[in-house]
Design an enzyme around this catalytic site. Structure first.
Site, short mmCIF file in Angstrom:
data_model
loop_
_atom_site.label_atom_id
_atom_site.label_comp_id
_atom_site.label_asym_id
_atom_site.label_seq_id
_atom_site.Cartn_x
_atom_site.Cartn_y
_atom_site.Cartn_z
N GLY A 36 0.84 -1.20 0.00
CA GLY A 36 0.00 0.00 0.00
C GLY A 36 0.87 1.24 0.00
O GLY A 36 2.10 1.17 0.12
N LEU A 37 0.24 2.37 -0.13
CA LEU A 37 0.95 3.64 -0.15
C LEU A 37 1.71 3.89 1.15
O LEU A 37 1.38 3.32 2.20
CB LEU A 37 -0.04 4.79 -0.36
CG LEU A 37 -0.76 4.87 -1.71
CD1 LEU A 37 -1.84 5.94 -1.64
CD2 LEU A 37 0.22 5.15 -2.84
N SER A 38 2.70 4.73 1.09
CA SER A 38 3.36 5.20 2.31
C SER A 38 2.31 5.89 3.18
O SER A 38 1.51 6.69 2.70
CB SER A 38 4.46 6.20 1.94
OG SER A 38 5.06 6.74 3.10
N SER A 40 -0.15 4.34 4.65
CA SER A 40 -1.44 3.64 4.61
C SER A 40 -1.71 2.82 5.87
O SER A 40 -2.85 2.51 6.19
CB SER A 40 -1.51 2.73 3.38
OG SER A 40 -0.48 1.75 3.41
N GLY A 41 -0.64 2.45 6.59
CA GLY A 41 -0.81 1.70 7.82
C GLY A 41 -0.19 0.32 7.82
O GLY A 41 -0.42 -0.48 8.73
N LYS A 42 0.63 0.01 6.83
CA LYS A 42 1.22 -1.33 6.70
C LYS A 42 2.01 -1.73 7.94
O LYS A 42 1.79 -2.79 8.52
CB LYS A 42 2.15 -1.37 5.47
CG LYS A 42 1.47 -1.07 4.16
CD LYS A 42 2.45 -1.13 2.99
CE LYS A 42 3.57 -0.12 3.09
NZ LYS A 42 3.09 1.28 3.08
N SER A 43 2.94 -0.89 8.34
CA SER A 43 3.80 -1.22 9.48
C SER A 43 3.01 -1.24 10.79
O SER A 43 3.26 -2.07 11.66
CB SER A 43 4.95 -0.20 9.60
OG SER A 43 5.81 -0.29 8.48
N SER A 110 5.94 -1.84 -2.26
CA SER A 110 5.95 -2.77 -3.41
C SER A 110 4.93 -2.33 -4.46
O SER A 110 3.92 -3.01 -4.67
CB SER A 110 5.69 -4.21 -2.95
OG SER A 110 4.63 -4.32 -2.03
#
Length: 229
Positions: A36-38, A40-43, A110
């Site tokens: 997802g975008l920077s 977005s909440g991935k980490s 990615s």
């Protein structure tokens, strides 16, 4: 796919199989690939999920974009070629974690579909589970969050090739999990991923008590789960 340059190399199998390692850990290895975008909440989701799995004695390991670029991928920049190599290396590392029985939590923008598909194919060829999680957040919300101040720098022209600004993001067309982080709570997001892991036999429901707790909570529950094994 990356070309094999080294010659006269042969894979060497050992006596301990993947199934042996799975038996010890009481879980199956897999890669949960957050894209997802920077901002977005991935980490954030990966950290909470790692904590939730730890609470019930399940082994996972976070492969975070910035963390990896401070180490094994420190020689890579943000050109399309370097991004591709960045994802290739992480795919290989995640595959090793999965083979060892660990649940790899990979948090990377990615941005290119082709690169993510190569990682999927790598896992499928090794008979390992690859779970693509689209951490979906509108550009406007991600830019408003801007936890590292990167969007501001990109808008000012201080950062080039920034995904969502002057570089594209190719959203997954058919991810295993779709999380809309500008509409959902963190607890909901973690619970959805946990439920997927349970339904697909990666972890066992009977060892799981709550999806989002502090590490110092519910020691008795963790002990009970360990005793049950």
């Amino acid at each position: 796919m990356t070309e094999q340059k080294a010659t006269n190399v042969t894979w060497h199998d050992g006596e301990i199989t993947r199934e042996h390692r799975y038996q010890i850990l009481r879980q199956k290895g897999a890669t949960i690939w957050f894209t997802g975008l920077s901002g977005s909440g991935k980490s954030t989701i990966a950290v909470a999920l790692e904590q939730a799995l730890f609470n019930v004695g399940k082994l996972s390991y976070r492969l975070d974009g910035d963390n990896v670029r401070l180490g094994i991928n420190k020689n890579l920049g943000f050109s399309e070629e370097d991004r591709k190599e960045n994802i290739r290396r992480i795919g290989e590392i995640a595959k090793l974690f999965g083979d060892a029985g660990t649940i790899a939590l990979s948090s990377f923008i990615s941005p290119y579909k082709g690169d993510r598909e190569e990682v999927r194919e790598l896992h499928e060829a090794a008979n390992l589970k690859f779970v693509e999680v689209f951490v979906d957040c509108s550009l406007s919300v991600a830019e408003e969050r801007d936890p590292k101040g990167l969007y501001k720098k990109a808008r000012a022209g201080e950062i080039k090739n920034f995904t969502g600004i002057d570089d594209p993001y190719e959203a997954p067309s058919n991810p295993e999990i779709h999380l809309k982080t500008d509409e959902m709570s963190l607890d909901q997001e973690v619970a959805i991923v946990i439920e997927y892991l349970i339904e697909n036999g990666i972890i066992d429901r009977r060892y799981f008590f709550a999806p989002h707790q502090r590490l110092d909570e519910h020691d008795e529950q963790r002990n009970a789960a360990a005793a049950a094994r």
